[in-house]
Design a protein around this motif. Structure first.
Motif, PDB file in Angstrom:
ATOM      1  N   LEU A 124     -11.895  57.828 118.632  1.00  0.00           N
ATOM      2  CA  LEU A 124     -12.178  59.118 118.574  1.00  0.00           C
ATOM      3  C   LEU A 124     -11.242  60.111 119.325  1.00  0.00           C
ATOM      4  O   LEU A 124     -10.823  59.977 120.312  1.00  0.00           O
ATOM      5  N   PHE A 125     -11.062  61.307 118.772  1.00  0.00           N
ATOM      6  CA  PHE A 125     -10.344  62.307 119.702  1.00  0.00           C
ATOM      7  C   PHE A 125     -11.292  62.641 120.857  1.00  0.00           C
ATOM      8  O   PHE A 125     -12.456  62.429 120.635  1.00  0.00           O
ATOM      9  N   PRO A 126     -10.763  63.045 121.804  1.00  0.00           N
ATOM     10  CA  PRO A 126     -11.846  63.166 123.183  1.00  0.00           C
ATOM     11  C   PRO A 126     -12.905  64.313 122.921  1.00  0.00           C
ATOM     12  O   PRO A 126     -13.930  64.157 123.680  1.00  0.00           O
ATOM     13  N   ASP A 127     -12.772  65.065 122.273  1.00  0.00           N
ATOM     14  CA  ASP A 127     -13.614  66.370 122.087  1.00  0.00           C
ATOM     15  C   ASP A 127     -14.850  66.139 121.228  1.00  0.00           C
ATOM     16  O   ASP A 127     -15.826  66.908 121.112  1.00  0.00           O
ATOM     17  N   VAL A 128     -14.678  64.836 120.514  1.00  0.00           N
ATOM     18  CA  VAL A 128     -15.756  64.731 119.340  1.00  0.00           C
ATOM     19  C   VAL A 128     -17.323  64.535 119.757  1.00  0.00           C
ATOM     20  O   VAL A 128     -18.171  65.293 119.303  1.00  0.00           O
ATOM     21  N   ARG A 129     -17.315  63.453 120.444  1.00  0.00           N
ATOM     22  CA  ARG A 129     -18.822  63.265 120.894  1.00  0.00           C
ATOM     23  C   ARG A 129     -19.507  64.457 121.299  1.00  0.00           C
ATOM     24  O   ARG A 129     -20.646  64.782 121.019  1.00  0.00           O
ATOM     25  N   GLU A 130     -18.874  65.221 122.304  1.00  0.00           N
ATOM     26  CA  GLU A 130     -19.473  66.406 122.907  1.00  0.00           C
ATOM     27  C   GLU A 130     -19.891  67.516 121.719  1.00  0.00           C
ATOM     28  O   GLU A 130     -20.894  68.063 121.682  1.00  0.00           O
ATOM     29  N   VAL A 131     -18.694  67.728 120.990  1.00  0.00           N
ATOM     30  CA  VAL A 131     -19.163  68.927 120.060  1.00  0.00           C
ATOM     31  C   VAL A 131     -19.905  68.540 119.045  1.00  0.00           C
ATOM     32  O   VAL A 131     -20.682  69.123 118.691  1.00  0.00           O
ATOM     33  N   LEU A 132     -20.177  67.288 118.200  1.00  0.00           N
ATOM     34  CA  LEU A 132     -21.128  66.948 117.348  1.00  0.00           C
ATOM     35  C   LEU A 132     -22.542  66.937 117.950  1.00  0.00           C
ATOM     36  O   LEU A 132     -23.393  67.367 117.284  1.00  0.00           O
ATOM     37  N   GLY A 133     -22.470  66.393 119.251  1.00  0.00           N
ATOM     38  CA  GLY A 133     -23.816  66.490 119.997  1.00  0.00           C
ATOM     39  C   GLY A 133     -24.167  67.868 119.921  1.00  0.00           C
ATOM     40  O   GLY A 133     -25.652  68.087 119.530  1.00  0.00           O
ATOM     41  N   ALA A 134     -23.463  68.821 120.474  1.00  0.00           N
ATOM     42  CA  ALA A 134     -23.881  70.303 120.608  1.00  0.00           C
ATOM     43  C   ALA A 134     -24.153  70.789 119.302  1.00  0.00           C
ATOM     44  O   ALA A 134     -25.441  71.778 119.073  1.00  0.00           O
ATOM     45  N   LEU A 135     -23.617  70.332 118.157  1.00  0.00           N
ATOM     46  CA  LEU A 135     -23.827  70.918 116.792  1.00  0.00           C
ATOM     47  C   LEU A 135     -25.421  70.484 116.331  1.00  0.00           C
ATOM     48  O   LEU A 135     -25.997  71.098 116.068  1.00  0.00           O
ATOM     49  N   ARG A 136     -25.476  69.389 116.804  1.00  0.00           N
ATOM     50  CA  ARG A 136     -27.152  68.533 116.152  1.00  0.00           C
ATOM     51  C   ARG A 136     -27.981  69.385 116.976  1.00  0.00           C
ATOM     52  O   ARG A 136     -29.156  69.490 116.534  1.00  0.00           O
ATOM     53  N   ARG A 137     -27.966  69.664 118.353  1.00  0.00           N
ATOM     54  CA  ARG A 137     -28.822  70.102 119.242  1.00  0.00           C
ATOM     55  C   ARG A 137     -28.951  71.709 118.765  1.00  0.00           C
ATOM     56  O   ARG A 137     -30.223  72.229 118.934  1.00  0.00           O
ATOM     57  N   ARG A 138     -27.940  72.157 118.006  1.00  0.00           N
ATOM     58  CA  ARG A 138     -28.431  73.503 117.516  1.00  0.00           C
ATOM     59  C   ARG A 138     -29.145  73.415 115.937  1.00  0.00           C
ATOM     60  O   ARG A 138     -29.306  74.547 115.702  1.00  0.00           O
ATOM     61  N   ALA A 147     -11.377  80.026 109.199  1.00  0.00           N
ATOM     62  CA  ALA A 147     -10.757  80.399 110.318  1.00  0.00           C
ATOM     63  C   ALA A 147     -10.070  79.156 111.071  1.00  0.00           C
ATOM     64  O   ALA A 147      -9.819  78.098 110.037  1.00  0.00           O
ATOM     65  N   ARG A 148      -9.469  79.120 112.293  1.00  0.00           N
ATOM     66  CA  ARG A 148      -8.471  78.218 112.581  1.00  0.00           C
ATOM     67  C   ARG A 148      -8.833  77.973 114.008  1.00  0.00           C
ATOM     68  O   ARG A 148      -9.038  78.714 114.803  1.00  0.00           O
ATOM     69  N   ILE A 149      -8.895  76.767 114.345  1.00  0.00           N
ATOM     70  CA  ILE A 149      -9.107  76.215 115.827  1.00  0.00           C
ATOM     71  C   ILE A 149      -8.212  75.343 116.196  1.00  0.00           C
ATOM     72  O   ILE A 149      -7.598  74.606 115.291  1.00  0.00           O
ATOM     73  N   SER A 150      -7.616  75.016 117.415  1.00  0.00           N
ATOM     74  CA  SER A 150      -6.987  74.086 118.058  1.00  0.00           C
ATOM     75  C   SER A 150      -7.686  72.918 118.535  1.00  0.00           C
ATOM     76  O   SER A 150      -7.004  71.911 118.859  1.00  0.00           O
ATOM     77  N   GLY A 151      -9.076  72.786 118.607  1.00  0.00           N
ATOM     78  CA  GLY A 151      -9.473  71.521 119.087  1.00  0.00           C
ATOM     79  C   GLY A 151     -11.099  72.028 118.554  1.00  0.00           C
ATOM     80  O   GLY A 151     -11.741  73.113 118.299  1.00  0.00           O
ATOM     81  N   LEU A 152     -11.816  70.956 118.392  1.00  0.00           N
ATOM     82  CA  LEU A 152     -13.233  71.008 117.833  1.00  0.00           C
ATOM     83  C   LEU A 152     -13.987  71.725 118.731  1.00  0.00           C
ATOM     84  O   LEU A 152     -15.262  72.530 118.210  1.00  0.00           O
ATOM     85  N   ASP A 153     -13.921  71.933 120.009  1.00  0.00           N
ATOM     86  CA  ASP A 153     -14.767  72.868 120.764  1.00  0.00           C
ATOM     87  C   ASP A 153     -14.706  74.331 120.290  1.00  0.00           C
ATOM     88  O   ASP A 153     -15.553  75.141 120.639  1.00  0.00           O
ATOM     89  N   GLY A 154     -13.856  74.831 119.561  1.00  0.00           N
ATOM     90  CA  GLY A 154     -13.517  75.774 119.009  1.00  0.00           C
ATOM     91  C   GLY A 154     -14.864  76.319 118.020  1.00  0.00           C
ATOM     92  O   GLY A 154     -15.053  77.488 117.777  1.00  0.00           O
TER      93      GLY A 154
END
Length: 248
Positions: A106-120, A223-230
């Motif tokens: 996994l890329f380092p940002d994946v777990r945190e971002v996917l978790g945040a999306l589901r919490r929303r 839109a464009r982002i440089s990392g999933l946290d975007g």
């Protein structure tokens, strides 16, 4: 994310990357079998797979049919390169194994971002051009509990950006296209194709991306982002708010 009910992400290059040990190079496989000249004619190791946008629903009825089709493609390519008939079966077996011997992380940002999306309260999906085992790969990298929907090209019968795979995805999400945000690193499969299907799109352009070259100009609705946290910022929402469907 105003109006968005689901965020669907590409797999390779978006959620995961290939790490060492890398798959065996096909030239070494040919050479060990005394087929060095044929190996040089083979060309790119991955080019024998289905083409981007290819429809293959006739071969996607089940795993046995699909994998037989994959092997037949390898067999035809080997014959065209001059591999003798008696050497085909063993060579195809090894090439097939080598192409699928991919170690992923996994890329380092994946777990945190996917978790945040589901919490929303958002549905999270994966949609990728991949082998039959996409669901198993999602589990193996540790995302089984973080993803609600998985749609792979092998089972859907077509590779992005063919409309068939997006229809399968939208059916699984049970949402109108304007409520689905598609995220990925590949331009036609992950941006233009989803936009044509009525979804919103976010182009992921990582600094350590697998795809070289400058990013194309963004079309309306992307839109464009440089990392999933975007995905967790307001900038993405404003960038896609005028997308197809006009939701939000």
């Amino acid at each position: 994310m105003d109006g968005v009910g689901a965020v669907v992400l590409d797999f390779y290059g978006t959620l995961v990357r290939m790490v060492r040990p890398l798959p065996p190079d096909h030239r070494g496989i040919f050479a060990r079998r005394g087929l060095t000249p044929q190996g040089e004619l083979w060309g790119d190791q991955w080019a024998v797979g289905p083409r981007e946008g290819e429809e293959h629903s006739a071969y996607s009825a089940d795993e046995v049919t699909y994998t037989a089709w994959e092997r037949e493609r390898l067999r035809r390519r080997a014959r065209d390169c001059g591999v003798p008939r008696e050497a085909l079966d063993g060579l195809v077996d090894e090439l097939d194994r080598a192409m699928k011997a991919i170690r992923l992380e996994l890329f380092p940002d994946v777990r945190e971002v996917l978790g945040a999306l589901r919490r929303r309260g958002l549905l999270v999906g994966v949609c990728s051009n991949w082998f039959w085992n996409l669901e198993e790969c999602v589990e193996e990298v540790g995302l089984g509990g973080a993803v609600d929907v998985v749609v792979g090209s092998a089972r859907a019968g077509a590779r992005k950006p063919h409309p068939l795979i997006y229809r399968a995805l939208l059916d699984r999400c049970a949402l109108p296209p304007e409520r689905v945000l598609f995220v990925g690193d590949m331009w036609a499969p992950d941006v233009l194709g989803p936009l044509d299907a009525g979804m919103r799109a976010v182009h992921l352009h990582r600094p350590d991306r697998a795809v070289d070259g400058p990013a194309p100009p963004l079309p309306a609705g992307a839109a464009r982002i440089s990392g999933l946290d975007g995905l967790l910022t307001g900038a993405v929402v404003s960038g896609v708010a005028a997308g197809p469907g006009g939701c939000g």
